[in-house]
Design a protein around this motif. Structure first.
Motif, short mmCIF file in Angstrom:
data_model
loop_
_atom_site.label_atom_id
_atom_site.label_comp_id
_atom_site.label_asym_id
_atom_site.label_seq_id
_atom_site.Cartn_x
_atom_site.Cartn_y
_atom_site.Cartn_z
N ASN A 1 0.82 -1.22 0.00
CA ASN A 1 0.00 0.00 0.00
C ASN A 1 0.85 1.27 0.00
OD1 ASN A 1 -2.46 -1.27 -0.08
ND2 ASN A 1 -2.76 -1.27 2.12
N VAL A 2 1.88 1.27 0.86
CA VAL A 2 2.76 2.45 0.94
C VAL A 2 3.52 2.62 -0.36
CG1 VAL A 2 4.70 3.47 2.16
CG2 VAL A 2 2.94 2.28 3.44
N PHE A 3 3.93 1.49 -0.96
CA PHE A 3 4.64 1.55 -2.23
C PHE A 3 3.75 2.12 -3.33
CE2 PHE A 3 6.16 -0.58 -6.18
CZ PHE A 3 7.41 0.04 -6.24
N GLN A 4 2.48 1.68 -3.36
CA GLN A 4 1.53 2.19 -4.34
C GLN A 4 1.28 3.69 -4.16
OE1 GLN A 4 1.63 -0.48 -6.61
NE2 GLN A 4 -0.43 0.25 -7.02
N GLU A 5 1.17 4.13 -2.89
CA GLU A 5 0.95 5.55 -2.62
C GLU A 5 2.16 6.38 -3.05
OE1 GLU A 5 -0.53 8.53 0.97
OE2 GLU A 5 -0.33 6.38 1.32
N SER A 6 3.36 5.84 -2.85
CA SER A 6 4.57 6.55 -3.25
C SER A 6 4.63 6.70 -4.77
CB SER A 6 5.81 5.80 -2.74
OG SER A 6 5.81 5.73 -1.34
N ILE A 7 4.24 5.63 -5.50
CA ILE A 7 4.22 5.71 -6.96
C ILE A 7 3.19 6.73 -7.42
CG2 ILE A 7 3.70 4.43 -9.08
CD1 ILE A 7 4.79 1.95 -7.75
N PHE A 8 2.00 6.73 -6.77
CA PHE A 8 0.95 7.71 -7.11
C PHE A 8 1.46 9.14 -6.92
CE2 PHE A 8 -2.25 10.54 -5.24
CZ PHE A 8 -3.10 10.70 -6.33
N THR A 9 2.09 9.40 -5.78
CA THR A 9 2.59 10.75 -5.49
C THR A 9 3.62 11.18 -6.52
OG1 THR A 9 2.19 10.40 -3.13
CG2 THR A 9 3.67 12.19 -3.73
N LYS A 10 4.53 10.26 -6.88
CA LYS A 10 5.57 10.59 -7.85
C LYS A 10 4.97 10.88 -9.22
CE LYS A 10 9.89 8.90 -9.91
NZ LYS A 10 9.46 9.30 -11.27
N GLN A 11 4.06 10.00 -9.68
CA GLN A 11 3.47 10.21 -11.01
C GLN A 11 2.59 11.45 -11.03
OE1 GLN A 11 1.59 6.81 -12.76
NE2 GLN A 11 3.44 5.57 -12.73
N ALA A 12 1.89 11.74 -9.93
CA ALA A 12 1.05 12.93 -9.87
C ALA A 12 1.90 14.19 -9.96
CB ALA A 12 0.22 12.93 -8.58
N ASN A 13 3.01 14.22 -9.22
CA ASN A 13 3.90 15.39 -9.27
C ASN A 13 4.55 15.53 -10.65
OD1 ASN A 13 3.60 16.45 -6.63
ND2 ASN A 13 4.89 14.83 -5.81
N ASP A 14 4.91 14.38 -11.26
CA ASP A 14 5.48 14.44 -12.62
C ASP A 14 4.46 14.99 -13.61
OD1 ASP A 14 7.84 13.42 -11.70
OD2 ASP A 14 7.45 11.36 -12.34
N PHE A 15 3.21 14.53 -13.47
CA PHE A 15 2.13 15.02 -14.35
C PHE A 15 1.94 16.53 -14.20
CE2 PHE A 15 -2.35 16.32 -14.09
CZ PHE A 15 -2.67 16.29 -15.45
#
Length: 488
Positions: free
Chosen positions: A277-291
C-alpha cells in the motif's frame, strides 16, 4: 618423414589441451578464492554469541522502575523537541527511549517459539505505547504553544522510505546485538533512524488538538516501524539458527510451535500488505507530481490567472478514490478543453488512470481590503492626530463606516458562489466584520461562518476547512480573516 608429420600434428593438440585445463583450474581457483573471501566477509554466524544475545534482548523487555521513568522523560523531551521544531532535541529523545526492547523481544520469541517471552513482550509493549500517548497528549493539551511544526507534520504521512528504514534498521540492530562485543554505535544509530518515539508523541499531539488525521497518520508510521523491526528480528534470529525453546510436554511444544507460526504469519501478512500500500501511494505521489510539473506548470493561462502550485492537494485515499486538486487564481478561468486534455493525459499514466482531477478556480475582485484601508488612512492623517484619544476616535468612526458598507467591501455573492462550486460539502456560508480591541487599539476581523453537511466525516471537514480558509485569505489578500464552523 611421415612419422615426423604425424608427430608435428600431435604436439600442438596436446599443448592446447594442457592450456585449456590450466585455464579451467585457474578459473576454479579464482572462483573458490572469491567465494571464500565473500563467505568470510559476510558471515555473521561464526562470531555470534547466541546465549548472550538472547539474554540481553530478554533483559530489555521488562518495563518498570527506572525504565518507566526513562520512558516518561524521553516522551517529554521528544514532545518539547517536536513543539520547538528542534531536530537535535528529538534525536536526544530517541537515544534514551527504551521502546525498542519489547519489539526485539517479540521478534525473538516468535523465532524460537518462546511463548512466555512473547506474552511478556506484548504486555510491556502495550503499556509503553499507552503511557507514551497519554503523556504526550497531556503535554500538548496543557502546554499553551501548539504550533504545527515541520517535525510534527513529517510524522503524519509515512511513505515507502519509512518501511525500508524500519526494516534495514531492524536488521542492523539485531546483527549488532548478536555480535560478540555488541556494537553500541550501531544501536544508537538505529534508535535515531527508526524513530519510534516521535510518532507516538505526534499521536498525542493530534489527539490534543482534535485532529484525528494527524493522530492516525502518526500511529500508522509507528505501526510500520514496529512491524518491520520485529520482522527483521525474526528473520535474523532464524538465519542465525538460534536454538528453539524445548518443552517437556510434547503436546505443549507442538501447540506453542503452531501458535508462534500463526502469529509470525499474522505479522508478515500485514507487513507485506502495508509495504504494498505504501509503495503504491509513493508511486501515485511521484506520477502525480510528474504530471503536474510536465503538463500543468508549463500551461500559460489567459490574463493574470496563475497556477498556485503550493496549494496542490494529492489524496491517494488507499487507492479507492485518488484525487488531484489544482488551484488557480485570477480573472480568467481555465478552459474546459484544457482540463479535458489534462484528464486524457492522466489516463496514459497507469497510477493516475482512475484519479479524479479537481480544478479550484477563483476570480480577483476590485474590493478594497478594509484593514489595508485603515492603515493607509492613518498614515495620511497621522499629522492631524494630537493624542491617542483622537486616534482611537477617528479609527472607530472609520470602522463603523466600513461595517455599514461591508457588503460593498467584500464581494460576498461572488465568493459564496465560488466557495459552493469548489467545496460541495458546504451547506451554509456567512460573513460578518467583528470589531475587536485590546484597549490600546481597535481592529476589524472578517469572520466567515460555514456550516457543513451532516453526513461528512470529521477528517474531511478539517481538510476542507483548512483549504477553504487558505483560499479565502489568498482570494481576499487578508491573512487576518478567520473561518468559524457552525455546528449542526
Amino acid at each position: 618423414m611421415e612419422q615426423n608429420l604425424n608427430q608435428d600434428n600431435i604436439t600442438p593438440t596436446s599443448n592446447n589441451g594442457d592450456t585449456q585445463d590450466d585455464v579451467k583450474k585457474d578459473f576454479k581457483g579464482l572462483l573458490g578464492s572469491t567465494t571464500r573471501f565473500l563467505s568470510e566477509l559476510l558471515d555473521i554466524r561464526t562470531n555470534t554469541d547466541q546465549e548472550a544475545t538472547k539474554e540481553s534482548i530478554i533483559a530489555d523487555i521488562p518495563f518498570k522502575g527506572h525504565t518507566s521513568w526513562i520512558l516518561i522523560c524521553s516522551i517529554f523531551i521528544a514532545s518539547v523537541g517536536l513543539n520547538a521544531n528542534s531536530t537535535a532535541v528529538v534525536i536526544g529523545a530517541m537515544l534514551i527511549s527504551p521502546l525498542m526492547g519489547p519489539i526485539l523481544g517479540m521478534g525473538l520469541s516468535l523465532a524460537i517459539n518462546d511463548i512466555d517471552t512473547l506474552r511478556r513482550s506484548i504486555k510491556n509493549f502495550g503499556v509503553m505505547v499507552v503511557l507514551s500517548v497519554i503523556t504526550a497528549f497531556l503535554f500538548f493539551w496543557l502546554f499553551p504553544l501548539r504550533a504545527e511544526s515541520s517535525e510534527l507534520l513529517a510524522r503524519t504521512a509515512p511513505d515507502i522510505r519509512d518501511v525500508l528504514i524500519a526494516f534495514f534498521g531492524g536488521l542492523a540492530l539485531v546483527i549488532a546485538r548478536a555480535k560478540k562485543g555488541t556494537i553500541a554505535s550501531v544501536i544508537f544509530g538505529v534508535a535515531i533512524a527508526t524513530a519510534l518515539m516521535p510518532p507516538l508523541c505526534t499521536v498525542g499531539f493530534g489527539l490534543a488538538i482534535g485532529n484525528l488525521g494527524y493522530a492516525s497518520g502518526a500511529m500508522y508510521l509507528f505501526i510500520i516501524n514496529t512491524i518491520f523491526i520485529g520482522l527483521a528480528t525474526f528473520l535474523v534470529i532464524k538465519f542465525l539458527r538460534f536454538p528453539m525453546v524445548r518443552y517437556v510436554n510434547s503436546k505443549r511444544r507442538s501447540m506453542i510451535a503452531r501458535i508462534a507460526s500463526v502469529v509470525a504469519i499474522l505479522v508478515m501478512v500485514p507487513a507485506m500488505f502495508t509495504f504494498y500500500n505504501v509503495f503504491q501511494e509513493s508511486i501515485f505521489t511521484k506520477q502525480a507530481n510528474d504530471f503536474i510539473n510536465r503538463n500543468v506548470v508549463p500551461y500559460n493561462p489567459a490574463g493574470d490567472t496563475r497556477f498556485l502550485k503550493n496549494f496542490t492537494h494529492l489524496d491517494f485515499d488507499k487507492g479507492r478514490n485518488p484525487t488531484i486538486e489544482l488551484v488557480f487564481m485570477g480573472n480568467e478561468s481555465v478552459p474546459d478543453n484544457v482540463i479535458d486534455t489534462w484528464r486524457t493525459q492522466m489516463e496514459s499514466q497507469p497510477q493516475l488512470r482512475n484519479t479524479k482531477l479537481k480544478v479550484v478556480q477563483g476570480s480577483k475582485s476590485g474590493a478594497q481590503d478594509e484593514l489595508k484601508y485603515l492603515s493607509e488612512l492613518y498614515e495620511s492623517k497621522k499629522s492631524e492626530l494630537q493624542n491617542k484619544d483622537e486616534k482611537i476616535q477617528m479609527l472607530e468612526t472609520e470602522v463603523i463606516k466600513l461595517s455599514k458598507n461591508a457588503t460593498h467591501q467584500i464581494p460576498f455573492k461572488e465568493i459564496s458562489e465560488e466557495a459552493k462550486t469548489n467545496y460541495e460539502n458546504l451547506e451554509e456560508f456567512g460573513f460578518a466584520n467583528i470589531i475587536t480591541t485590546d484597549f490600546n487599539k481597535l481592529d476589524t476581523l472578517p469572520i466567515f461562518e460555514v456550516k457543513w453537511k451532516k453526513d461528512i466525516k470529521r477528517k474531511q471537514i478539517d481538510e476542507d476547512a483548512k483549504r477553504l480558509e487558505a483560499w479565502l485569505k489568498l482570494r481576499l489578500k487578508n491573512n487576518k480573516l478567520r473561518l468559524k464552523e457552525v455546528k449542526n
